[in-house]
Design an enzyme around this catalytic site. Structure first.
Site, short mmCIF file in Angstrom:
data_model
loop_
_atom_site.label_atom_id
_atom_site.label_comp_id
_atom_site.label_asym_id
_atom_site.label_seq_id
_atom_site.Cartn_x
_atom_site.Cartn_y
_atom_site.Cartn_z
N ALA A 141 10.03 7.53 -105.57
CA ALA A 141 9.19 7.38 -106.76
C ALA A 141 7.74 7.38 -106.30
CB ALA A 141 9.53 6.08 -107.46
N GLY A 178 13.76 6.83 -104.73
CA GLY A 178 14.19 7.56 -105.92
C GLY A 178 14.73 8.95 -105.62
N GLU A 199 18.21 8.34 -104.70
CA GLU A 199 18.88 7.92 -105.95
C GLU A 199 19.16 9.12 -106.86
OE1 GLU A 199 15.86 4.84 -106.43
OE2 GLU A 199 17.47 3.39 -106.75
N GLU A 229 12.90 0.71 -100.15
CA GLU A 229 12.15 -0.10 -101.11
C GLU A 229 11.79 -1.50 -100.62
OE1 GLU A 229 14.58 1.96 -101.87
OE2 GLU A 229 14.11 3.01 -103.74
N1 COA Z 1 4.77 8.21 -103.50
C1 COA Z 1 3.52 8.73 -103.55
N2 COA Z 1 3.03 9.55 -102.62
C2 COA Z 1 3.83 9.87 -101.59
C3 COA Z 1 5.13 9.37 -101.47
C4 COA Z 1 5.61 8.50 -102.48
N3 COA Z 1 6.85 8.00 -102.47
N4 COA Z 1 5.69 9.83 -100.33
C5 COA Z 1 4.75 10.62 -99.75
N5 COA Z 1 3.63 10.63 -100.51
C6 COA Z 1 2.37 11.36 -100.25
C7 COA Z 1 1.54 10.68 -99.19
O1 COA Z 1 0.78 9.62 -99.75
C8 COA Z 1 0.68 11.83 -98.72
O2 COA Z 1 -0.32 12.06 -99.67
P1 COA Z 1 -1.86 12.35 -99.19
O3 COA Z 1 -1.75 13.60 -98.38
O4 COA Z 1 -2.59 12.52 -100.47
O5 COA Z 1 -2.26 11.18 -98.37
C9 COA Z 1 1.64 13.02 -98.79
O6 COA Z 1 2.67 12.63 -99.71
C10 COA Z 1 2.29 13.37 -97.47
O7 COA Z 1 2.93 12.20 -96.96
P2 COA Z 1 2.65 11.60 -95.50
O8 COA Z 1 3.01 10.14 -95.53
O9 COA Z 1 1.28 11.97 -95.03
O10 COA Z 1 3.72 12.41 -94.66
P3 COA Z 1 4.40 11.95 -93.28
O11 COA Z 1 5.10 13.15 -92.75
O12 COA Z 1 3.43 11.26 -92.39
O13 COA Z 1 5.52 10.86 -93.69
C11 COA Z 1 7.28 9.94 -95.07
C12 COA Z 1 6.63 11.21 -94.50
C13 COA Z 1 8.35 10.39 -96.06
C14 COA Z 1 7.92 9.14 -93.95
C15 COA Z 1 6.21 9.08 -95.77
O14 COA Z 1 5.51 9.91 -96.70
C16 COA Z 1 6.75 7.92 -96.56
O15 COA Z 1 7.15 6.92 -95.97
N6 COA Z 1 6.78 8.01 -97.91
C17 COA Z 1 7.15 6.93 -98.76
C18 COA Z 1 8.65 6.79 -98.78
C19 COA Z 1 9.06 5.62 -99.66
O16 COA Z 1 8.80 4.47 -99.36
N7 COA Z 1 9.75 5.94 -100.75
C20 COA Z 1 10.27 4.98 -101.65
C21 COA Z 1 9.38 4.77 -102.79
S1 COA Z 1 10.04 3.51 -103.87
#
Ligand code: COA
Length: 260
Positions: free
Chosen positions: A66, A112, A115, A135
């Site tokens: 999400a 999400g 999910e 989460e």
């Molecule tokens: N919500 C909002 N933005 C998200 C996102 C999310 N769940 N997951 C990734 N993004 C965005 C990042 O903020 C980044 O945006 P920016 O370029 O404007 O800063 C872009 O997507 C790329 O992500 P980034 O984190 O730079 O890539 P990465 O390869 O370093 O890491 C992940 C990849 C998936 C490990 C990391 O993005 C992450 O941990 N995301 C969140 C996962 C999460 O907790 N999901 C559950 C949400 S309830």
């Protein structure tokens, strides 16, 4: 229909819905959730779609969760509403569709995203995919069905560990857990989904819809799935597909189901 955050393409009985926010790793914001609802509903009712494939654009992510930026300042009531609306608009909606939904998990499926894959009827993954429910690392819990569907799919102990550690598992572990049915190289993922879809499409779509309802009944609180199965079984006898399927068998030819 024109969408901003997703693509929906129809070909040979298959509607492929692609979440298309690659710069945000296809994170599900409110607008995307609504567009997904609209696209799933349109495919389910267009009369031509026999199977829906859901996937993510780009090579990195199915859906990275999400959209955290949308709920970071929510209060208790807003948080509850967010989950309730998500269930209604997308997650339960997909799980209960009568058109089969295959999730082609092409990269990160987190929060999400996992999910959504779990709400789909079954899942395939590319070998670079990583799945998890992170989460609790954000101070919240899975709110789009993760605490219920993950234990249903992988067992309680594995779900507890995945949710408590907020860790990710790779595609092969997901395969060994039964979370995904097949793992293939990324370029083979959509072809495999389409191959399985074409096998599904040879069968009676009305019988498949009854089967989805009966299987889902196993997980509905207070519902006797055996009774649902008996009723669904009976319903099939009133369909043109049943007449065609049994007649074709007795005449030693392939069935040509009218889907009614
Ligand atoms: N919500 C909002 N933005 C998200 C996102 C999310 N769940 N997951 C990734 N993004 C965005 C990042 O903020 C980044 O945006 P920016 O370029 O404007 O800063 C872009 O997507 C790329 O992500 P980034 O984190 O730079 O890539 P990465 O390869 O370093 O890491 C992940 C990849 C998936 C490990 C990391 O993005 C992450 O941990 N995301 C969140 C996962 C999460 O907790 N999901 C559950 C949400 S309830």
């Amino acid at each position: 229909m024109n969408y901003e955050n997703i693509l929906s393409e129809h070909s040979n009985g298959i509607t492929t819905i692609t979440i298309n926010r690659p710069k945000k790793l296809n994170a599900l914001n409110r607008a995307t959730i609504q567009e997904l609802h609209d696209a799933f509903e349109a495919a389910d009712t267009d009369g031509d779609t026999k199977v829906i494939i859901i996937t993510g654009s780009g090579e990195k992510a199915f859906v990275a969760g999400a959209d955290i930026s949308e709920f970071a300042d929510f209060n208790v009531e807003e948080g509850g509403d967010l989950a309730a609306q998500g269930h209604e608009i997308l997650f339960d909606f997909v799980a209960n569709l009568s058109t089969p939904v295959i999730a082609a998990v092409n990269g990160f499926a987190l929060g999400g995203g996992l999910e959504l894959a779990m709400a789909s009827h079954f899942r395939l993954a590319s070998d670079n995919a990583k799945m998890g429910l992170p989460e609790v690392s954000l101070g919240v819990i899975p709110g789009y069905g993760g605490t219920q569907r993950l234990p249903q799919l992988v067992g309680k102990g594995r779900a507890m560990e995945m949710i408590m550690t907020a860790g990710m598992i790779d595609a092969n572990k997901a395969l060994s857990y039964g979370l995904v049915n097949h793992v293939v190289p990324q370029e083979e993922l959509l072809p495999l989904a389409e191959k399985i879809a074409s096998k599904i499409m040879r069968n009676s779509s009305v019988a498949i819809a009854e089967a989805i309802g009966a299987i889902n009944a196993n997980y509905d609180d207070g519902v006797n799935g055996f009774e649902v199965e008996i009723e669904a079984f009976g319903n099939c006898f009133g369909t043109e597909d049943f007449v065609e399927g049994t007649t074709a068998f007795l005449e030693k030819r392939k069935a040509d189901f009218p889907g009614k």
